[in-house]
Design a protein around this motif. Structure first.
Motif, mmCIF file in Angstrom:
data_model
loop_
_atom_site.group_PDB
_atom_site.id
_atom_site.type_symbol
_atom_site.label_atom_id
_atom_site.label_comp_id
_atom_site.label_asym_id
_atom_site.label_seq_id
_atom_site.Cartn_x
_atom_site.Cartn_y
_atom_site.Cartn_z
ATOM 1 N N PRO A 272 63.393 39.635 22.862
ATOM 2 C CA PRO A 272 63.540 40.770 23.782
ATOM 3 C C PRO A 272 65.006 41.177 23.909
ATOM 4 O O PRO A 272 65.913 40.355 23.733
ATOM 5 C CB PRO A 272 63.014 40.223 25.114
ATOM 6 C CG PRO A 272 62.169 39.048 24.743
ATOM 7 C CD PRO A 272 62.801 38.452 23.529
ATOM 8 N N THR A 273 65.231 42.434 24.215
ATOM 9 C CA THR A 273 66.598 42.888 24.440
ATOM 10 C C THR A 273 67.099 42.402 25.801
ATOM 11 O O THR A 273 66.323 42.033 26.675
ATOM 12 C CB THR A 273 66.691 44.422 24.367
ATOM 13 O OG1 THR A 273 65.863 45.002 25.397
ATOM 14 C CG2 THR A 273 66.232 44.933 23.008
ATOM 15 N N THR A 274 68.401 42.396 25.958
ATOM 16 C CA THR A 274 69.026 41.890 27.185
ATOM 17 C C THR A 274 68.751 42.830 28.358
ATOM 18 O O THR A 274 69.021 44.032 28.270
ATOM 19 C CB THR A 274 70.545 41.774 26.984
ATOM 20 O OG1 THR A 274 70.797 40.959 25.843
ATOM 21 C CG2 THR A 274 71.225 41.189 28.207
ATOM 22 N N PRO A 275 68.251 42.321 29.479
ATOM 23 C CA PRO A 275 68.006 43.191 30.641
ATOM 24 C C PRO A 275 69.322 43.695 31.242
ATOM 25 O O PRO A 275 70.336 43.003 31.211
ATOM 26 C CB PRO A 275 67.282 42.272 31.636
ATOM 27 C CG PRO A 275 66.755 41.136 30.806
ATOM 28 C CD PRO A 275 67.760 40.953 29.693
ATOM 29 N N ILE A 276 69.283 44.888 31.824
ATOM 30 C CA ILE A 276 70.469 45.454 32.460
ATOM 31 C C ILE A 276 70.932 44.552 33.604
ATOM 32 O O ILE A 276 72.143 44.414 33.853
ATOM 33 C CB ILE A 276 70.211 46.895 32.963
ATOM 34 C CG1 ILE A 276 71.480 47.525 33.543
ATOM 35 C CG2 ILE A 276 69.065 46.935 33.970
ATOM 36 C CD1 ILE A 276 72.593 47.725 32.560
ATOM 37 N N ALA A 277 70.002 43.878 34.286
ATOM 38 C CA ALA A 277 70.391 42.990 35.392
ATOM 39 C C ALA A 277 71.283 41.858 34.894
ATOM 40 O O ALA A 277 72.217 41.445 35.591
ATOM 41 C CB ALA A 277 69.156 42.428 36.079
ATOM 42 N N ASP A 278 71.026 41.369 33.679
ATOM 43 C CA ASP A 278 71.861 40.304 33.119
ATOM 44 C C ASP A 278 73.271 40.813 32.837
ATOM 45 O O ASP A 278 74.260 40.096 33.031
ATOM 46 C CB ASP A 278 71.248 39.757 31.836
ATOM 47 C CG ASP A 278 69.990 38.944 32.077
ATOM 48 O OD1 ASP A 278 69.538 38.872 33.238
ATOM 49 O OD2 ASP A 278 69.448 38.392 31.107
ATOM 50 N N ALA A 279 73.368 42.045 32.361
ATOM 51 C CA ALA A 279 74.677 42.627 32.075
ATOM 52 C C ALA A 279 75.457 42.854 33.359
ATOM 53 O O ALA A 279 76.689 42.662 33.397
ATOM 54 C CB ALA A 279 74.512 43.933 31.309
ATOM 55 N N ILE A 280 74.799 43.281 34.407
ATOM 56 C CA ILE A 280 75.466 43.452 35.700
ATOM 57 C C ILE A 280 75.978 42.111 36.201
ATOM 58 O O ILE A 280 77.128 42.001 36.662
ATOM 59 C CB ILE A 280 74.495 44.083 36.721
ATOM 60 C CG1 ILE A 280 74.146 45.532 36.317
ATOM 61 C CG2 ILE A 280 75.092 44.051 38.132
ATOM 62 C CD1 ILE A 280 73.017 46.145 37.119
ATOM 63 N N ALA A 281 75.147 41.085 36.098
ATOM 64 C CA ALA A 281 75.561 39.746 36.546
ATOM 65 C C ALA A 281 76.788 39.273 35.792
ATOM 66 O O ALA A 281 77.725 38.709 36.388
ATOM 67 C CB ALA A 281 74.402 38.761 36.370
ATOM 68 N N ALA A 282 76.810 39.497 34.490
ATOM 69 C CA ALA A 282 77.964 39.072 33.678
ATOM 70 C C ALA A 282 79.220 39.831 34.083
ATOM 71 O O ALA A 282 80.327 39.261 34.144
ATOM 72 C CB ALA A 282 77.668 39.295 32.204
ATOM 73 N N ALA A 283 79.083 41.125 34.387
ATOM 74 C CA ALA A 283 80.235 41.935 34.755
ATOM 75 C C ALA A 283 80.785 41.567 36.132
ATOM 76 O O ALA A 283 81.989 41.745 36.390
ATOM 77 C CB ALA A 283 79.867 43.411 34.717
ATOM 78 N N LEU A 284 79.939 41.066 37.006
ATOM 79 C CA LEU A 284 80.353 40.728 38.364
ATOM 80 C C LEU A 284 80.952 39.322 38.481
ATOM 81 O O LEU A 284 81.500 38.977 39.526
ATOM 82 C CB LEU A 284 79.158 40.846 39.321
ATOM 83 C CG LEU A 284 78.687 42.269 39.631
ATOM 84 C CD1 LEU A 284 77.394 42.235 40.445
ATOM 85 C CD2 LEU A 284 79.759 43.061 40.364
ATOM 86 N N ARG A 285 80.851 38.544 37.410
ATOM 87 C CA ARG A 285 81.375 37.172 37.478
ATOM 88 C C ARG A 285 82.887 37.164 37.598
ATOM 89 O O ARG A 285 83.587 37.981 37.040
ATOM 90 C CB ARG A 285 80.973 36.396 36.217
ATOM 91 C CG ARG A 285 79.498 36.066 36.175
ATOM 92 C CD ARG A 285 79.195 35.047 35.090
ATOM 93 N NE ARG A 285 77.758 34.934 34.907
ATOM 94 C CZ ARG A 285 77.117 35.302 33.805
ATOM 95 N NH1 ARG A 285 77.779 35.776 32.780
ATOM 96 N NH2 ARG A 285 75.809 35.182 33.731
#
Length: 285
Positions: A272-285
């Motif tokens: 599966p492709t990466t969910p947008i929620a995962d990308a947001i989490a990575a950006a907020l770290r």
């Protein structure tokens, strides 16, 4: 035969090189085409061959490719200059006799009716005219186009765009890089076009809500007209041509042009492709 990645110090190109190495391709079979050798020192340290060339200087491309190479042409970033730049790469690849030329275009290909797509469409036709075996990787929108610009969203508590209620089937850069690796290293991809997009299409209202949930801040989506958005972008210091491109992309989103889904990306990468929620989490770290 080498796997050759142009624009290899850019965001996407660097990921492709890294994923080729992670996939077990020997470094000696990977060549990175770069403008600045110093910026690619880390790649050279891993044993990757550096081939110094510039899209804007056709004479430097003469030695960038070899007969039998499989080449990924990562589209240039200089909007307005890309047709000539890409043509120089295509000409050099044809002269060298490469085995495959893969190109990172835009979702929709010939049907992508917005300004940012124009140079991609011309490039695809130039590749067809060249007679080279090709693969068109028609990339949709990247998560990072949004998550890479979270600071003003968090500061002002709003996502501002003229995209209406349009949806975006985006995926991560790493997802698109994985698709490029699959094509370069796999078989049966010659003379095919892949429409690449995420498994889930989301709206900017949903994106704002998810940023708010993860950040603990009140974030809203503020829909504006194209004219209002252009003024906002100009007021933020963006050059007028770039502001017009961004407004045009939002209009394309409103029209559903970046919400297209057919599963090509997930099939190519085998997950599966990466969910947008995962990308947001990575950006907020």
């Amino acid at each position: 035969m080498s796997f050759v990645v142009t624009g290899a110090t850019g965001h996407l190109g660097r990921l492709v090189v890294a994923q080729l190495l992670d996939a077990g391709v020997p470094a000696a079979r990977i060549a990175a085409v770069v403008r600045d050798k110093d910026k690619a020192a880390d790649l050279a340290d891993r044993g990757v061959e550096l081939r110094v060339a510039d899209y804007s200087a056709p004479e430097t491309l003469d030695g960038a490719f070899r007969a039998g190479d499989r080449v990924l042409l990562v589209s240039g970033s200089e909007v307005g200059q890309r047709v000539a730049q890409h043509q120089a790469v295509i000409d050099a690849a044809k002269s060298a006799g490469v085995e495959l030329l893969a190109y990172t275009g835009v979702l929709g290909g010939p049907d992508a009716d917005f300004e940012l797509a124009a140079e991609h469409k011309v490039t695809e036709q130039a590749i067809l005219d060249s007679g080279l075996p090709y693969t068109f990787l028609r990339n949709g929108w990247y998560h990072e186009n949004y998550t890479g610009n979270l600071a003003p969203v968090l500061e002002h508590g709003a996502v501002v765009a003229n995209a209406g209620e349009g949806r975006i089937a985006s995926a991560s850069r790493a997802d698109y890089a994985a698709a490029a690796v699959a094509v370069l290293t796999g078989e049966g991809h010659e003379n095919k076009a892949y429409e690449l997009s995420g498994d889930v299409a989301w709206s900017l209202a949903e994106y704002a809500a998810e940023v708010g949930r993860q950040s603990g801040k009140d974030i809203v989506y503020r829909a504006v007209t194209p004219e209002q958005n252009r003024e906002i972008l100009l007021g933020a210091g963006l050059p007028a041509p770039f502001a017009d491109i961004l407004v045009g992309v939002d209009t394309a989103i409103e029209q559903g042009l970046l919400a297209r889904q057919n599963g090509d990306l997930a099939r190519l990468i085998g997950r599966p492709t990466t969910p947008i929620a995962d990308a947001i989490a990575a950006a907020l770290r």
